[in-house]
Design a protein around this motif. Structure first.
Motif, PDB file in Angstrom:
ATOM      1  N   PHE A 272       0.862  -1.195   0.000  1.00 18.38           N
ATOM      2  CA  PHE A 272       0.000   0.000   0.000  1.00 18.38           C
ATOM      3  C   PHE A 272       0.882   1.223   0.000  1.00 18.38           C
ATOM      4  O   PHE A 272       2.102   1.117   0.135  1.00 18.38           O
ATOM      5  CB  PHE A 272      -0.969   0.015   1.193  1.00 18.38           C
ATOM      6  CG  PHE A 272      -0.327   0.103   2.552  1.00 18.38           C
ATOM      7  CD1 PHE A 272       0.035  -1.046   3.233  1.00 18.38           C
ATOM      8  CD2 PHE A 272      -0.105   1.343   3.161  1.00 18.38           C
ATOM      9  CE1 PHE A 272       0.608  -0.968   4.496  1.00 18.38           C
ATOM     10  CE2 PHE A 272       0.464   1.426   4.417  1.00 18.38           C
ATOM     11  CZ  PHE A 272       0.821   0.267   5.093  1.00 18.38           C
ATOM     12  N   LYS A 273       0.241   2.376  -0.211  1.00 19.29           N
ATOM     13  CA  LYS A 273       1.058   3.581  -0.130  1.00 19.29           C
ATOM     14  C   LYS A 273       0.315   4.713   0.547  1.00 19.29           C
ATOM     15  O   LYS A 273      -0.914   4.702   0.649  1.00 19.29           O
ATOM     16  CB  LYS A 273       1.585   3.972  -1.495  1.00 19.29           C
ATOM     17  CG  LYS A 273       0.535   4.311  -2.494  1.00 19.29           C
ATOM     18  CD  LYS A 273       1.216   4.662  -3.801  1.00 19.29           C
ATOM     19  CE  LYS A 273       0.160   5.086  -4.816  1.00 19.29           C
ATOM     20  NZ  LYS A 273       0.670   5.143  -6.175  1.00 19.29           N
ATOM     21  N   VAL A 274       1.098   5.652   0.995  1.00 21.93           N
ATOM     22  CA  VAL A 274       0.554   6.834   1.655  1.00 21.93           C
ATOM     23  C   VAL A 274       1.140   8.037   0.927  1.00 21.93           C
ATOM     24  O   VAL A 274       2.354   8.146   0.797  1.00 21.93           O
ATOM     25  CB  VAL A 274       0.972   6.879   3.141  1.00 21.93           C
ATOM     26  CG1 VAL A 274       0.401   8.105   3.830  1.00 21.93           C
ATOM     27  CG2 VAL A 274       0.568   5.602   3.860  1.00 21.93           C
ATOM     28  N   ASN A 275       0.256   8.898   0.410  1.00 30.65           N
ATOM     29  CA  ASN A 275       0.754  10.096  -0.273  1.00 30.65           C
ATOM     30  C   ASN A 275       0.847  11.262   0.694  1.00 30.65           C
ATOM     31  O   ASN A 275       0.129  11.300   1.702  1.00 30.65           O
ATOM     32  CB  ASN A 275      -0.194  10.475  -1.415  1.00 30.65           C
ATOM     33  CG  ASN A 275      -0.281   9.358  -2.441  1.00 30.65           C
ATOM     34  OD1 ASN A 275       0.737   8.808  -2.876  1.00 30.65           O
ATOM     35  ND2 ASN A 275      -1.507   8.992  -2.792  1.00 30.65           N
ATOM     36  N   GLU A 276       1.733  12.193   0.360  1.00 32.12           N
ATOM     37  CA  GLU A 276       1.935  13.348   1.222  1.00 32.12           C
ATOM     38  C   GLU A 276       0.613  14.089   1.448  1.00 32.12           C
ATOM     39  O   GLU A 276      -0.165  14.295   0.529  1.00 32.12           O
ATOM     40  CB  GLU A 276       2.963  14.280   0.574  1.00 32.12           C
ATOM     41  CG  GLU A 276       3.394  15.364   1.510  1.00 32.12           C
ATOM     42  CD  GLU A 276       4.835  15.788   1.262  1.00 32.12           C
ATOM     43  OE1 GLU A 276       5.462  15.293   0.304  1.00 32.12           O
ATOM     44  OE2 GLU A 276       5.324  16.627   2.040  1.00 32.12           O
ATOM     45  N   GLY A 277       0.348  14.434   2.691  1.00 33.28           N
ATOM     46  CA  GLY A 277      -0.839  15.223   3.019  1.00 33.28           C
ATOM     47  C   GLY A 277      -2.100  14.416   3.256  1.00 33.28           C
ATOM     48  O   GLY A 277      -3.139  14.971   3.605  1.00 33.28           O
TER      49      GLY A 277
END
Ligand SMILES: Nc1ncnc2c1ncn2[C@@H]1O[C@H](COP(=O)(O)OP(=O)(O)OP(=O)(O)O)[C@@H](O)[C@H]1O
Ligand SMILES: [Mg+2]
Lengths: 306, 234
Positions: free
Chosen positions: B22-27
């Motif tokens: 999974f990923k987490v984007n900035e903000g």
């Protein structure tokens, strides 16, 4: 109580408190190591013995006063502790053990090696540093002419006690006020949480073992003006340190101070009223009583139950 | 910002994380939700390096975290507010906060950040000399969050911040997570309080038995039939 009896009692308690101050220093060193490493350092007394030989050599070869040798022996012991932790204890910590307490057993081995090496180098003769102030004392009647009772304060014992108090205060300041000190306490309380906060737990272990060793090393230098020295002396001081930490409630610095003072006074009372040779027996009795009746240490008696 | 690629994690012989990505984007606020034992905490611990993955990659702003010592992670801008708070119980509120700011810029700005934390949680200021272990559950959670904020993180990971709190406090904590994001910190949150979590999340992943079974925006998942049945009780 007649006044000679009162004199003996007070004199005994004073001697016990002075001894207890030194015991506290030994106990704090042990406590610090136990708190961070979660192991009992069974080489603690032997580390003290090493420091005493350092002070002995400095005195007999260079005529350096044992109180000055604190400033040399403590750093040397710090280094020794760091090396032991880094190259012996840490590697053993990483190995999946057959016996769970194998680091503790390792410390027993370290202690044995240290005392054997001391025996090889210095033989098993009793040594001491015959400083010229060893029998000097201050007397109550010198200060207060009309005093109804006479009490004396041995000079070397008092100086050693003051040193021990100063070192303890400095340590308290370090642990309470500096980030490194706080990191050591945090590691003792929760090493994973400490890691998450950026604390290098492995480094804290090394520093703590070094610090614990240097504290007991300092205690050794404070003992030698008033004590004698032989290679096997470590064992009984390891036991003393162990009793103090049990009394103090494993891992509590304040507990170690209280435990040290109590043990000092208790031993002094035993020696006066039962006989010199009974002190180790008294020590053992207090140890067993503490294990049975106050497993949380003395301070737990004063805390409200949660 | 954070990218997890095909990680597998074992405790002994038991596999608890199976090929999770999974990923987490900035903000963003990103949530991992799932039942007890699904592997949520283990996923966060793997990101923080407390648990080592058998295989897979974790990349944060271009850095492979496998090469970073766990205690250095906070210097890279990741802070983990762990399950069960994990405060330093024999240290005061203030000392606990100090522990969040041991390094670099966080240390230089310690006083300033502490003022900010006290403004966010006035209760902590009132109790700054009290020992962490004697705080109430809600105050402990505030302190755990405050301690994390002290590191001036780029990414904050929360493991069940609402655990054991009264509903009114839960709402307060969730609104604070919103504030934290507003202030520019990215949030990765693990929760069992699925409904409230999804409603504040930009995106979410549902974990079951160590796998990601559903992913989507918070709003999508709130309307997902499986999520509704299994986690929202409707
Ligand atoms: N240290 C450990 N050793 C062995 N097994 C573990 C360990 N920690 C967790 N597990 C197991 O791994 C699985 C996943 O645990 P994890 O803590 O990641 O779940 P979780 O999703 O956070 O659950 P919860 O919502 O209850 O906190 C569980 O089956 C748990 O029993
Ligand atoms: Mg969990």
């Amino acid at each position: 109580m007649t006044s000679p009896q009162l004199e003996v009692l007070l004199q005994t308690i004073i001697a016990g408190l002075l001894l207890g101050g030194l015991y506290a220093l030994i106990g704090i060193g042990m406590t610090l190591i136990m708190g961070v490493m979660k192991i009992i350092n069974l080489a603690h007394g032997e580390l003290m013995m090493v420091a005493m030989y350092i002070a002995y050599v400095l005195y007999s070869s260079f005529h350096i006063d044992p109180y000055l040798s604190v400033f040399l022996a403590a750093p040397v012991l710090f280094l020794l502790g760091v090396l032991l932790q880094k190259y012996l204890i840490t590697p053993v910590l990483r190995v999946d053990a057959i016996i769970p307490e194998n680091q503790v057993i390792l410390t027993v081995g370290i202690g044995m090696v240290l005392s054997n090496v001391a025996a090889i180098i210095f033989s098993s003769d009793y040594r001491s540093t015959p400083v010229d102030y060893s029998t000097k004392a201050w007397y109550l009647t010198d200060i207060w002419k009309g005093s109804p009772i006479e009490l004396s304060l041995s000079m070397p014992w008092s100086v050693s006690f003051v040193f021990a108090v100063l070192i303890t205060v400095a340590l308290w300041f370090f642990l309470a006020k500096t980030d490194l000190g706080k990191s050591i306490r945090a590691t003792a309380q929760d090493k994973d949480a400490a890691t998450l906060m950026g604390v290098n737990v492995g480094f804290m272990r090394i520093v703590s073992f070094g610090l614990g060793s240097s504290l007991v090393g300092a205690a050794g230098c404070l003992f030698i003006p008033i004590y004698y020295l032989y290679p096997d002396l470590g064992g009984q001081f390891t036991l003393i340190a162990f009793v103090i930490t049990i009394l103090g409630g494993l891992g509590s610095t304040v507990g170690a101070i209280v435990g040290g003072l109590i043990l000092g006074v208790f031993e002094s009372l035993t020696a006066t009223y039962i006989g010199m040779g009974w002190a180790p027996v008294g020590r053992f009795v207090i140890f067993v009583l503490a294990l049975i009746f106050i497993p949380g240490g003395i301070l737990s008696l004063f805390k409200r139950r949660r | 910002m954070l990218e997890i690629k095909n990680i597998n994690v074992f405790y002994g012989d038991v596999q608890v994380i199976r090929d999770i990505s999974f990923k987490v984007n900035e903000g963003e606020i990103v949530a991992l939700v799932g039942a007890n034992g699904a592997g949520k905490s283990t996923t966060l611990k793997t990101i923080s390096g407390l648990v080592k993955p058998e295989s897979g990659e974790i990349i944060f702003n271009g850095t492979h975290l496998a090469k970073v010592e766990p205690y250095r992670l906070i210097e890279h801008g990741i802070v983990h507010v762990p399950e069960g708070r994990r405060l330093f119980v024999d240290m005061s509120v203030e000392e606990n906060l100090d522990m969040g700011s041991l390094k670099g810029a966080a240390k230089a700005e310690r006083e300033k950040t502490r003022e900010m934390v006290y403004k966010l949680f006035p209760r902590l200021l009132e109790r700054k000399k009290q020992l962490g272990g004697t705080l109430s559950g809600g105050e402990q959670q505030m302190l755990a969050i405050g301690r994390g904020l002290m590191s001036k993180p780029k990414l904050m990971m929360f493991d069940e911040p609402s655990l054991g709190l009264a509903p009114i406090l839960v709402r307060e904590i969730f609104s604070i997570l919103g504030n934290i994001r507003e202030e520019g910190t990215t949030v990765l949150i693990v929760e069992q309080n699925v409904k409230q979590t999804l409603s504040i999340s930009d995106r979410a992943y549902v974990l079951e038995n160590g796998r990601v079974v559903i992913e989507g925006t918070g709003a999508d998942l709130l309307n997902d039939e499986h999520v509704k049945k299994a986690y929202l009780g409707v």
